[in-house]
Design a protein around this motif. Structure first.
Motif, mmCIF file in Angstrom:
data_model
loop_
_atom_site.group_PDB
_atom_site.id
_atom_site.type_symbol
_atom_site.label_atom_id
_atom_site.label_comp_id
_atom_site.label_asym_id
_atom_site.label_seq_id
_atom_site.Cartn_x
_atom_site.Cartn_y
_atom_site.Cartn_z
ATOM 1 N N ASP A 35 0.831 -1.207 0.000
ATOM 2 C CA ASP A 35 0.000 0.000 0.000
ATOM 3 C C ASP A 35 0.865 1.257 0.000
ATOM 4 O O ASP A 35 0.497 2.268 -0.606
ATOM 5 N N ILE A 36 2.020 1.195 0.653
ATOM 6 C CA ILE A 36 2.957 2.323 0.623
ATOM 7 C C ILE A 36 3.438 2.545 -0.806
ATOM 8 O O ILE A 36 3.485 3.679 -1.293
ATOM 9 N N VAL A 37 3.770 1.452 -1.500
ATOM 10 C CA VAL A 37 4.212 1.539 -2.905
ATOM 11 C C VAL A 37 3.106 2.147 -3.763
ATOM 12 O O VAL A 37 3.364 3.043 -4.582
ATOM 13 N N GLU A 38 1.877 1.700 -3.570
ATOM 14 C CA GLU A 38 0.747 2.215 -4.346
ATOM 15 C C GLU A 38 0.528 3.709 -4.085
ATOM 16 O O GLU A 38 0.326 4.485 -5.021
ATOM 17 N N THR A 39 0.592 4.112 -2.829
ATOM 18 C CA THR A 39 0.430 5.529 -2.493
ATOM 19 C C THR A 39 1.539 6.360 -3.133
ATOM 20 O O THR A 39 1.284 7.424 -3.703
ATOM 21 N N ILE B 46 8.834 7.897 1.473
ATOM 22 C CA ILE B 46 9.712 8.919 0.914
ATOM 23 C C ILE B 46 10.750 8.285 -0.013
ATOM 24 O O ILE B 46 10.993 8.766 -1.125
ATOM 25 N N GLU B 47 11.338 7.201 0.429
ATOM 26 C CA GLU B 47 12.355 6.495 -0.352
ATOM 27 C C GLU B 47 11.790 6.040 -1.704
ATOM 28 O O GLU B 47 12.405 6.254 -2.744
ATOM 29 N N ILE B 48 10.625 5.433 -1.684
ATOM 30 C CA ILE B 48 10.000 4.950 -2.926
ATOM 31 C C ILE B 48 9.636 6.130 -3.814
ATOM 32 O O ILE B 48 9.882 6.099 -5.029
ATOM 33 N N SER B 49 9.082 7.180 -3.246
ATOM 34 C CA SER B 49 8.700 8.358 -4.030
ATOM 35 C C SER B 49 9.909 8.964 -4.735
ATOM 36 O O SER B 49 9.830 9.351 -5.904
#
Length: 126
Positions: free
Chosen positions: A60-64, A97-100
């Motif tokens: 869900d973090i990745v999707e967001t 933050i890292e993924i974004s």
């Protein structure tokens, strides 16, 4: 709905409290981007200081992150200030933050331990 939304002239403040889920995060994001004021927003302050549990699995973090990077093409310059007091929440926000950043967002991120410092940062002139 375990969050309060406060629109300000140049941005928005979310105060999350209690048990917050991925659905709540998605819902607040949708409300923001569907509101005409989001186009001129310069900041978001996300205050999690009253959050007991953040139920936000990595998928869900990745999707967001992916959704927000897409939105960053419309709302181009925005500062996201996170107010965090719990280690577990810090780790999840840090992952977001890292993924974004890996997805090449043009938004800026910082983490604070109080709203006053977050507000000072979002109000700094470029």
């Amino acid at each position: 709905m375990p969050y309060r939304t406060k629109w300000e002239p140049d941005g928005i403040i979310w105060e999350y409290y209690g048990h917050v889920t991925s659905k709540d995060i998605s819902e607040s994001n949708s409300e923001f981007f569907q509101d005409i004021r989001s186009k001129n927003a310069r900041y978001q302050i996300v205050d999690t200081s009253e959050t007991e549990i953040l139920e936000w699995p990595e998928m869900d973090i990745v999707e967001t992150s992916a959704n927000d990077v897409g939105a960053s093409r419309v709302v181009e310059k925005i500062k996201l200030a996170f107010v965090i007091r719990k280690e577990e929440i810090y780790r999840k926000i840090q992952k977001y933050i890292e993924i974004s950043r890996k997805l090449d967002t043009n938004w800026e991120f910082r983490i604070f331990d109080n709203v006053e410092d977050a507000r000072s940062w979002v109000n700094e002139e470029e």
